[in-house]
Motif scaffolding. Structure first.
Motif, mmCIF file in Angstrom:
data_model
loop_
_atom_site.group_PDB
_atom_site.id
_atom_site.type_symbol
_atom_site.label_atom_id
_atom_site.label_comp_id
_atom_site.label_asym_id
_atom_site.label_seq_id
_atom_site.Cartn_x
_atom_site.Cartn_y
_atom_site.Cartn_z
ATOM 1 N N VAL A 73 0.904 -1.227 0.105
ATOM 2 C CA VAL A 73 -0.054 -0.055 -0.056
ATOM 3 C C VAL A 73 0.559 1.253 -0.034
ATOM 4 O O VAL A 73 0.727 2.047 -0.716
ATOM 5 N N GLN A 74 1.715 1.348 0.850
ATOM 6 C CA GLN A 74 2.829 2.456 0.783
ATOM 7 C C GLN A 74 3.435 2.572 -0.424
ATOM 8 O O GLN A 74 3.605 3.685 -0.970
ATOM 9 N N GLU A 75 3.917 1.677 -1.212
ATOM 10 C CA GLU A 75 4.735 1.829 -2.490
ATOM 11 C C GLU A 75 3.788 2.383 -3.306
ATOM 12 O O GLU A 75 4.047 3.067 -4.161
ATOM 13 N N ALA A 76 2.448 1.762 -3.497
ATOM 14 C CA ALA A 76 1.236 2.385 -4.439
ATOM 15 C C ALA A 76 1.233 3.816 -4.120
ATOM 16 O O ALA A 76 0.967 4.834 -4.782
ATOM 17 N N ALA A 79 3.830 6.104 -5.443
ATOM 18 C CA ALA A 79 3.915 6.126 -6.906
ATOM 19 C C ALA A 79 2.767 7.177 -7.422
ATOM 20 O O ALA A 79 2.883 7.823 -8.125
ATOM 21 N N GLU A 80 1.579 6.674 -6.603
ATOM 22 C CA GLU A 80 0.358 7.967 -6.820
ATOM 23 C C GLU A 80 1.059 9.270 -6.787
ATOM 24 O O GLU A 80 0.576 10.119 -7.472
ATOM 25 N N LEU A 81 1.637 9.475 -5.686
ATOM 26 C CA LEU A 81 1.902 10.973 -5.114
ATOM 27 C C LEU A 81 3.078 11.363 -6.088
ATOM 28 O O LEU A 81 3.210 12.707 -6.509
ATOM 29 N N SER A 82 3.970 10.420 -6.489
ATOM 30 C CA SER A 82 4.810 10.742 -7.588
ATOM 31 C C SER A 82 4.354 11.286 -8.965
ATOM 32 O O SER A 82 4.746 12.288 -9.614
ATOM 33 N N ALA A 83 3.392 10.395 -9.392
ATOM 34 C CA ALA A 83 2.679 10.732 -10.416
ATOM 35 C C ALA A 83 1.972 11.930 -10.535
ATOM 36 O O ALA A 83 1.846 12.613 -11.365
ATOM 37 N N ALA A 84 1.241 12.130 -9.548
ATOM 38 C CA ALA A 84 0.470 13.336 -9.406
ATOM 39 C C ALA A 84 1.402 14.682 -9.327
ATOM 40 O O ALA A 84 0.985 15.893 -10.060
#
Length: 93
Positions: A73-76, A79-84
């Motif tokens: 969950v933390q890795e996902a 990744a979401e925050l990095s993409a945003a």
């Protein structure tokens, strides 16, 4: 429906219920600990039924599974925050 699809559906339903409780005034930390407790109770039931409990190695297996899930969950989330963040950087002023 596959096990993975059923798991995602159940997960979303639990989160929806947690949000309903939050919106009804239950503090988030109370909801979080309640979900952990429910997970511990149901994990024990799923392995040992209503008449047994987990031995220490069984507890360790469940804890390790939770740790693996938490890390996923933390890795996902990262990744979401990095993409945003990348999307915001690419926007024109």
């Amino acid at each position: 429906m596959s096990d993975q699809d059923q798991q995602m559906d159940a997960t979303n339903r639990f989160i929806s219920l947690a949000n309903e409780l939050k919106d009804g005034g239950v503090p988030v930390h109370v909801i979080s600990w309640s979900m952990l407790t429910a997970g511990a109770v149901y994990s024990t039931f799923s392995v040992a039924g209503n008449t047994g409990g987990l031995n220490p190695s069984g507890v360790d297996k469940v804890v390790d599974s939770f740790r693996d899930c938490m890390n996923q969950v933390q890795e996902a989330r990262k990744a979401e925050l990095s993409a945003a963040g990348a999307e915001l950087e690419n926007e024109q002023p």
